[in-house]
Design an enzyme around this catalytic site. Structure first.
Site, mmCIF file in Angstrom:
data_model
loop_
_atom_site.group_PDB
_atom_site.id
_atom_site.type_symbol
_atom_site.label_atom_id
_atom_site.label_comp_id
_atom_site.label_asym_id
_atom_site.label_seq_id
_atom_site.Cartn_x
_atom_site.Cartn_y
_atom_site.Cartn_z
ATOM 1 N N ASN A 1 172.185 6.369 108.050
ATOM 2 C CA ASN A 1 171.516 5.254 108.720
ATOM 3 C C ASN A 1 172.326 4.261 109.640
ATOM 4 O OD1 ASN A 1 169.480 4.571 105.846
ATOM 5 N ND2 ASN A 1 169.023 5.417 107.673
ATOM 6 N N ASP B 1 160.548 4.954 102.324
ATOM 7 C CA ASP B 1 160.475 5.222 103.903
ATOM 8 C C ASP B 1 159.115 4.840 104.391
ATOM 9 O OD1 ASP B 1 161.144 6.215 105.874
ATOM 10 O OD2 ASP B 1 160.581 8.344 105.769
#
Ligand code: FPP
Length: 246
Positions: A72, A24
């Protein structure tokens, strides 16, 4: 063994056999440099290459990375198509080196929504690296833990409906055989970069007894040295899997 880099310096796998990583912070890393988010993803891909190569010397046999989640798709069209192109280029560019370094690559996640060209590159890479055993790298692409459990349950229910499996035989050993990860050991350690302390639908079933390490470093800044330090620290932890201290 022809062509595979000799593994003299490999550490034997210890308790940290399988590391899973939620990579991330690519977007924030790019924004801090006033660059588009995809710039951060490209920098992130370079780190992936380094971390895979650092696995043997740290005794890590299995590495699973979260490259694209079922959530996503909500990102902008530009970012999603840029990421899909990055995955295709990464596979095409890295295939030779992955073979040379003895890396076996697998993909987990639902392939149905992925572009056909990407899926055929994924299939080909799995096939080309299927004889390797030095590092097992699993890339989670269009992956979500709940989606995986739902797909597994569907297949399991089908076997029951077909009379191949009795409901009485369904237990904790049965369901994982239907998961995307059925050939993999459970992760010992899950690392998440960028300061977020969430698991975001990653390996929900498999991480029941994993240790978690949440670090502030953004993924494009995650060096092999940081990786090695985390693995070292992990070796000192006391894992009891629900048992009492001896
Ligand atoms: C999270 O950062 C990262 C992703 C959703 C993509 C991960 C992809 C890579 C590291 C690219 C390379 C991968 C492979 C397998 C070649 P973010 O965009 O959520 O960052 P932010 O939280 O700062 O916005």
């Amino acid at each position: 063994m022809k062509g595979t880099i000799l593994a003299k310096e490999d550490k034997p796998a210890r308790s940290v056999n399988h590391v899973a990583i939620i990579m991330d912070g690519n977007g924030r890393w790019a924004q801090a440099r006033k660059k588009p988010r995809l710039f951060g993803h490209h920098a992130g891909a370079k780190r992936v290459r380094q971390i895979v190569r650092a696995c043997p010397e740290n005794g890590v046999k299995y590495l699973t990375i979260f490259a694209f989640s079922t959530e996503n798709w909500k990102r902008t069209q530009t970012e999603v198509s840029g990421l899909m192109l990055l995955f295709r280029r990464y596979i095409s560019k890295e295939t030779k080196a992955l073979i040379k370094h003895g890396v076996r690559v697998r993909f987990i996640g639902d392939r149905v929504r992925l572009d056909a060209k990407l899926v055929s590159l994924m299939d080909e890479l799995e096939q080309l690296t299927s004889g390797n055993d030095r590092v097992h790298m699993t890339v989670a692409l269009n992956y979500g833990g709940r989606d995986e459990v739902a797909r597994a349950t569907k297949r399991l229910a089908q076997e029951v409906a077909d009379g191949k499996l009795s409901p009485d035989d369904v237990d904790e050993e049965t369901l994982p055989r239907f998961l995307d990860t059925y050939v993999l050991p459970d992760p010992d350690l899950v690392i998440r970069t960028s300061g977020e302390a969430r698991i975001s639908n990653f390996l929900l079933w498999q991480s029941a007894y994993a240790e978690y390490e949440f670090i502030d470093t953004l993924w494009p800044d995650f060096t092999p040295e940081i990786f090695a330090n985390i693995i070292d620290g992990f070796g000192k932890r006391d894992r009891r899997f629900g048992g009492a201290k001896p």
